[in-house]
Design a protein around this motif. Structure first.
Motif, mmCIF file in Angstrom:
data_model
loop_
_atom_site.group_PDB
_atom_site.id
_atom_site.type_symbol
_atom_site.label_atom_id
_atom_site.label_comp_id
_atom_site.label_asym_id
_atom_site.label_seq_id
_atom_site.Cartn_x
_atom_site.Cartn_y
_atom_site.Cartn_z
ATOM 1 N N GLU A 169 -43.244 26.974 -37.041
ATOM 2 C CA GLU A 169 -43.080 27.918 -35.939
ATOM 3 C C GLU A 169 -43.558 27.248 -34.658
ATOM 4 O O GLU A 169 -44.679 26.728 -34.602
ATOM 5 C CB GLU A 169 -43.927 29.166 -36.225
ATOM 6 C CG GLU A 169 -43.399 30.428 -35.638
ATOM 7 C CD GLU A 169 -42.254 31.042 -36.434
ATOM 8 O OE1 GLU A 169 -41.736 32.072 -35.987
ATOM 9 O OE2 GLU A 169 -41.867 30.507 -37.488
ATOM 10 N N ILE A 170 -42.682 27.215 -33.656
ATOM 11 C CA ILE A 170 -43.088 26.741 -32.331
ATOM 12 C C ILE A 170 -43.796 27.910 -31.654
ATOM 13 O O ILE A 170 -43.222 28.999 -31.516
ATOM 14 C CB ILE A 170 -41.876 26.320 -31.478
ATOM 15 C CG1 ILE A 170 -41.011 25.288 -32.211
ATOM 16 C CG2 ILE A 170 -42.334 25.827 -30.107
ATOM 17 C CD1 ILE A 170 -41.547 23.910 -32.274
ATOM 18 N N ILE A 171 -45.032 27.701 -31.258
ATOM 19 C CA ILE A 171 -45.809 28.793 -30.652
ATOM 20 C C ILE A 171 -46.328 28.382 -29.277
ATOM 21 O O ILE A 171 -46.352 27.187 -28.936
ATOM 22 C CB ILE A 171 -47.001 29.199 -31.553
ATOM 23 C CG1 ILE A 171 -47.958 28.002 -31.730
ATOM 24 C CG2 ILE A 171 -46.541 29.728 -32.887
ATOM 25 C CD1 ILE A 171 -49.339 28.378 -32.146
ATOM 26 N N PRO A 173 -49.818 28.952 -27.524
ATOM 27 C CA PRO A 173 -51.176 29.502 -27.670
ATOM 28 C C PRO A 173 -51.527 30.427 -26.508
ATOM 29 O O PRO A 173 -51.060 30.236 -25.378
ATOM 30 C CB PRO A 173 -52.061 28.253 -27.697
ATOM 31 C CG PRO A 173 -51.151 27.171 -28.198
ATOM 32 C CD PRO A 173 -49.805 27.489 -27.613
ATOM 33 N N LEU A 174 -52.358 31.419 -26.801
ATOM 34 C CA LEU A 174 -52.660 32.464 -25.826
ATOM 35 C C LEU A 174 -53.291 31.915 -24.548
ATOM 36 O O LEU A 174 -52.969 32.359 -23.442
ATOM 37 C CB LEU A 174 -53.597 33.507 -26.467
ATOM 38 C CG LEU A 174 -52.963 34.279 -27.642
ATOM 39 C CD1 LEU A 174 -54.016 35.047 -28.404
ATOM 40 C CD2 LEU A 174 -51.880 35.211 -27.130
ATOM 41 N N GLU A 175 -54.166 30.919 -24.690
ATOM 42 C CA GLU A 175 -54.828 30.348 -23.509
ATOM 43 C C GLU A 175 -53.803 29.710 -22.577
ATOM 44 O O GLU A 175 -53.815 29.906 -21.364
ATOM 45 C CB GLU A 175 -55.868 29.306 -23.951
ATOM 46 C CG GLU A 175 -56.694 28.766 -22.800
ATOM 47 C CD GLU A 175 -57.700 27.711 -23.256
ATOM 48 O OE1 GLU A 175 -58.175 26.959 -22.391
ATOM 49 O OE2 GLU A 175 -57.997 27.643 -24.473
ATOM 50 N N GLY A 176 -52.866 28.923 -23.176
ATOM 51 C CA GLY A 176 -51.828 28.268 -22.370
ATOM 52 C C GLY A 176 -50.893 29.272 -21.725
ATOM 53 O O GLY A 176 -50.463 29.107 -20.580
ATOM 54 N N PHE A 177 -50.572 30.341 -22.469
ATOM 55 C CA PHE A 177 -49.685 31.384 -21.953
ATOM 56 C C PHE A 177 -50.323 32.077 -20.742
ATOM 57 O O PHE A 177 -49.666 32.309 -19.721
ATOM 58 C CB PHE A 177 -49.397 32.400 -23.065
ATOM 59 C CG PHE A 177 -48.569 33.583 -22.632
ATOM 60 C CD1 PHE A 177 -47.224 33.426 -22.338
ATOM 61 C CD2 PHE A 177 -49.147 34.846 -22.519
ATOM 62 C CE1 PHE A 177 -46.463 34.519 -21.921
ATOM 63 C CE2 PHE A 177 -48.385 35.934 -22.123
ATOM 64 C CZ PHE A 177 -47.043 35.767 -21.815
ATOM 65 N N THR A 178 -51.608 32.397 -20.864
ATOM 66 C CA THR A 178 -52.326 33.057 -19.769
ATOM 67 C C THR A 178 -52.346 32.169 -18.527
ATOM 68 O O THR A 178 -52.123 32.636 -17.400
ATOM 69 C CB THR A 178 -53.775 33.385 -20.205
ATOM 70 O OG1 THR A 178 -53.722 34.180 -21.396
ATOM 71 C CG2 THR A 178 -54.531 34.128 -19.124
ATOM 72 N N LYS A 179 -52.568 30.862 -18.737
ATOM 73 C CA LYS A 179 -52.626 29.916 -17.614
ATOM 74 C C LYS A 179 -51.250 29.805 -16.940
ATOM 75 O O LYS A 179 -51.147 29.799 -15.710
ATOM 76 C CB LYS A 179 -53.079 28.546 -18.142
ATOM 77 C CG LYS A 179 -53.372 27.543 -17.039
ATOM 78 C CD LYS A 179 -53.854 26.226 -17.628
ATOM 79 C CE LYS A 179 -54.010 25.178 -16.536
ATOM 80 N NZ LYS A 179 -54.323 23.849 -17.104
ATOM 81 N N ASN A 197 -41.453 35.087 -26.938
ATOM 82 C CA ASN A 197 -40.192 34.912 -26.225
ATOM 83 C C ASN A 197 -40.227 33.695 -25.302
ATOM 84 O O ASN A 197 -39.213 33.014 -25.110
ATOM 85 C CB ASN A 197 -39.860 36.165 -25.402
ATOM 86 C CG ASN A 197 -39.526 37.352 -26.298
ATOM 87 O OD1 ASN A 197 -39.457 37.215 -27.509
ATOM 88 N ND2 ASN A 197 -39.326 38.510 -25.702
ATOM 89 N N THR A 198 -41.402 33.415 -24.737
ATOM 90 C CA THR A 198 -41.529 32.259 -23.844
ATOM 91 C C THR A 198 -41.386 30.959 -24.633
ATOM 92 O O THR A 198 -40.737 30.021 -24.175
ATOM 93 C CB THR A 198 -42.888 32.298 -23.107
ATOM 94 O OG1 THR A 198 -43.070 33.602 -22.541
ATOM 95 C CG2 THR A 198 -42.940 31.258 -22.012
ATOM 96 N N ALA A 199 -41.983 30.921 -25.828
ATOM 97 C CA ALA A 199 -41.839 29.732 -26.689
ATOM 98 C C ALA A 199 -40.380 29.519 -27.064
ATOM 99 O O ALA A 199 -39.846 28.405 -26.989
ATOM 100 C CB ALA A 199 -42.698 29.890 -27.946
ATOM 101 N N SER A 200 -39.707 30.601 -27.452
ATOM 102 C CA SER A 200 -38.302 30.521 -27.849
ATOM 103 C C SER A 200 -37.434 30.066 -26.683
ATOM 104 O O SER A 200 -36.577 29.188 -26.823
ATOM 105 C CB SER A 200 -37.839 31.885 -28.362
ATOM 106 O OG SER A 200 -36.518 31.814 -28.804
ATOM 107 N N GLY A 201 -37.669 30.644 -25.509
ATOM 108 C CA GLY A 201 -36.896 30.276 -24.317
ATOM 109 C C GLY A 201 -37.135 28.839 -23.900
ATOM 110 O O GLY A 201 -36.224 28.166 -23.395
ATOM 111 N N SER A 202 -38.345 28.345 -24.117
ATOM 112 C CA SER A 202 -38.677 26.962 -23.738
ATOM 113 C C SER A 202 -37.813 25.954 -24.481
ATOM 114 O O SER A 202 -37.461 24.906 -23.942
ATOM 115 C CB SER A 202 -40.160 26.676 -24.014
ATOM 116 O OG SER A 202 -40.990 27.547 -23.292
#
Length: 664
Positions: A169-171, A173-179, A197-202
């Motif tokens: 699973e491409i994920i 992480p919450l810290e990176g997402f918040t940043k 959704n952001t991981a999938s779109g990336s």
């Protein structure tokens, strides 16, 4: 030291430092020193292009642009998982397993990561491709983008197989997402909705340089291939770590559903401490031989189960109830809600299923309702807050006419849904049936998507799927966004669809209750569309796995003159409506009426090949022994309980060679 040796040494050093930092989380050099070594390697590679390596650490920074992502067929299908929501569900699953396999059954428990599924293929220890799940059979080739994810090894260490797939699973992480979101808001841009959704779109960004800037990670959980050098799922996870993959350490072995539930209960509480999102636990039968023996249903492995954590629930106001018409004419009521955040996504609509559900919950417009994500995917209304209902509120009156064509609706006895019977002229039904016909699992017509079908239908160019084969380039060129090249691709794609095998065409016809698996069974039994069209209900019911509902819908379909005429036109245009000579080759009736159980490990054929040989010769493969079993084909390491049961029921036990003699 030669330049070649220098380049090779730098590559090995950078790979190790990359692994230490992104997989082990134990960096041994500073970021500055790493960047200096990377720049040194980039300079050497630029000056010496003859030493190019597709998996060099310098490619981690991206730079390649992909305008169109090629569709790639998976070597091994990516299945979905069946879901469970209680201890009782798991115990029922365990009982089914115990009936089908011998010996003790142990389980590997892993967290269910909430990201974008990926299948990585390695050959001779090097990453050669990365493909998204897609429809499970085919996905998008996103290799250039995936190479920028630093926790994915481009080259492996150790005793890896020659070629294999590893799933994960491409994920984000919450810290990176918040940043990332903080930076977007600071730049005046809209924040991303959720990490998944952001991981999938990336993965679908065209510029891999942009992908490399995102703090994506990849957690691996399953190895598939031939001649694997391990015998259990848990051992496979340990091997993957040795080869250089990032496999979370939280996986554990359980000997019973009691131990499984202890794992589930722990992580239901502690999942919020994790650096990434998870929505449940995946439980897998640990022994790979037992996995093979259990096999798959049409959609999911029998040897794995997802336990979903309790769904998140919110309340909002139902503003309006609207009605959708599906391709079969089924009417689905939809609740249009005041937008609300639920499990990381904005929910604006939820299915109300049917009139009975509306009546049962007494759902009305302007009600405050409780919304939940069923299995964390599809929003559904589970109740009404009656304390907030207006005293002048009136019960919902279910519509009586089709919202699209005004035809009076019908409701068949014993069915929950209402239907619009105007199949030939109701626009959503006409478009929906053609969209189903051209879908990936049916005829998968290249250059033709759902939007184009709608454009063609609205322009009056097609009224059913047979009309597709009358189209010419000059007919489609005037359509919106249709250029010469795309028009040529569309017409060529339609022509190429004439080679699609019969079972996929039959599925594409859209006969009620005839899914992929049933279509294959019917094709195998009846061989041609004429035989199927002339079959009586009692003949159809005699076919294994074909029940009364399916039989009735097949007879109803072929008794309709318009549908018969449409199918006849497909045949005249050259669409495959019978089993090809190649498929018929090697098929016999030698095992007709025989029910055969296969157990153990075989030398000359794989278990899959053995099962195919049984089916190709007219036999039926069963997973469990009963008084109806014709015989048991026994391989090495067959469990003692199967042998005992076969002997107790006087079921003959034969070897692989004896079976091969029977069909030769």
């Amino acid at each position: 030291m030669t330049v070649k040796d220098q380049i090779q040494q730098l590559r090995e050093e950078l790979r190790q430092h990359n692994y230490n930092y992104y997989v082990l989380d134990k960096p041994e050099i500073s970021d500055y020193d790493f960047d200096q070594k990377l720049k040194q390697l980039q300079d050497l590679e630029t000056e010496n292009p003859e030493f190019y390596d597709a998996n060099s650490p310098t490619l981690r920074v991206g730079g390649q642009v992909t305008k169109n992502f090629d569709t790639t067929t998976h070597d091994y299908r990516m299945y979905s998982l069946d879901n469970s929501y209680s201890k009782e569900d798991l115990e029922d699953w365990e009982k089914r397993i115990m009936k089908m396999v011998d010996g003790d059954v142990h389980y590997t428990c892993e967290l269910k990561y909430d990201g974008a599924s990926i299948s990585l293929t390695y050959e001779d220890g090097e990453l050669i491709r990365a493909v998204t799940r897609g429809d499970g059979f085919k996905g998008d080739n996103v290799t250039n983008n995936v190479k920028t994810i630093r926790s994915i090894p481009l080259k492996l260490n150790g005793d890896y197989p020659k070629r294999f797939d590893i799933r994960g699973e491409i994920i984000l992480p919450l810290e990176g997402f918040t940043k990332m979101n903080a930076e977007r808001v600071a730049n005046g841009e809209e924040a991303y909705a959720n990490p998944r959704n952001t991981a999938s779109g990336s993965l679908k960004l065209q510029d891999s340089t942009e992908v490399s800037k995102r703090p994506l990670d990849c957690l691996l959980y399953s190895i598939i291939g031939k001649n694997l050098n391990f015998k259990t799922q848990f051992e496979g996870l340990e091997k993957a770590r040795e080869w250089g993959f990032k496999v979370p350490e939280v996986a554990t072995l359980a000997k019973s559903t009691k131990e499984v539930m202890a794992f589930v209960n722990y992580w239901d509480t502690h999942r919020h401490d994790l650096p990434y999102e998870t929505d449940g636990v995946v439980i897998k039968v640990n022994n790979l031989q037992q996995q093979e023996e259990l096999g798959y249903t049409a959609k999911a492995p029998r040897w794995a189960m997802a336990y979903k954590f309790k769904a998140e629930q919110v309340s909002t106001v139902l503003e309006k109830i609207t009605y959708q018409v599906g391709r079969t004419g089924a009417i689905t009521p939809v609740a249009n809600l005041i937008p609300v955040q639920l499990a990381g996504t904005t929910v604006k609509r939820a299915s109300l299923h049917n009139a009975d559900q509306i009546e049962k919950l007494d759902i009305r417009e302007e009600d405050t309702v409780f919304v939940e994500k069923g299995g964390e995917i599809i929003p559904k209304i589970i109740g009404v807050d009656f304390t907030k209902r207006d005293k002048n509120s009136k019960p919902t009156q279910y519509i009586e006419h089709c919202p699209e064509c005004e035809t009076p609706l019908v409701r068949n006895e014993g069915e929950a849904q209402h239907y619009c019977p105007n199949e030939e002229r109701c626009p959503p039904q006409v478009v929906g049936r053609i969209q189903h016909y051209i879908s990936r699992k049916a005829l998968d017509i290249e250059g033709l998507g759902g939007e184009t079908v709608a454009l063609l239908a609205n322009a009056g160019l097609i009224k059913n799927y047979a009309d597709l084969y009358t189209l010419k380039i000059e007919d489609v060129l005037p359509l919106e966004r249709m250029a010469q090249k795309s028009a040529e691709n569309l017409i060529n794609g339609i022509e190429a669809s004439k080679q699609i095998p019969f079972e996929r065409v039959l599925f594409g016809l859209g006969i009620r209750h005839v899914g992929e698996t049933v279509a294959k069974t019917l094709v195998k039994t009846f061989k041609t569309i004429e035989n199927l069209a002339n079959a009586k209900e009692e003949e159809l019911v005699e076919v294994e796995e074909i029940g009364g509902k399916i039989a009735e819908s097949v007879v109803v379909f072929f008794s309709d003159e318009y549908k018969k005429e449409t199918v006849q036109r497909l045949k005249e245009y050259g669409v495959q409506l019978e089993i090809s000579a190649e498929q018929l080759q090697g098929q016999t009736n030698k095992l007709e009426g025989e029910i055969i159980v296969v157990s153990g490990v075989f030398n000359k054929l794989s278990r899959t090949e053995l099962k195919k040989a049984i089916e190709d010769n007219g036999g039926k493969v069963s997973s469990s022994i009963s008084s109806k079993t014709t015989y048991l084909v026994a391989g090495e390491n067959m469990g003692p309980s199967k042998r005992t049961k076969a002997e107790g029921l006087n079921v003959p036990i034969i070897t692989e060679d004896e079976f091969l003699d029977k069909i030769q």
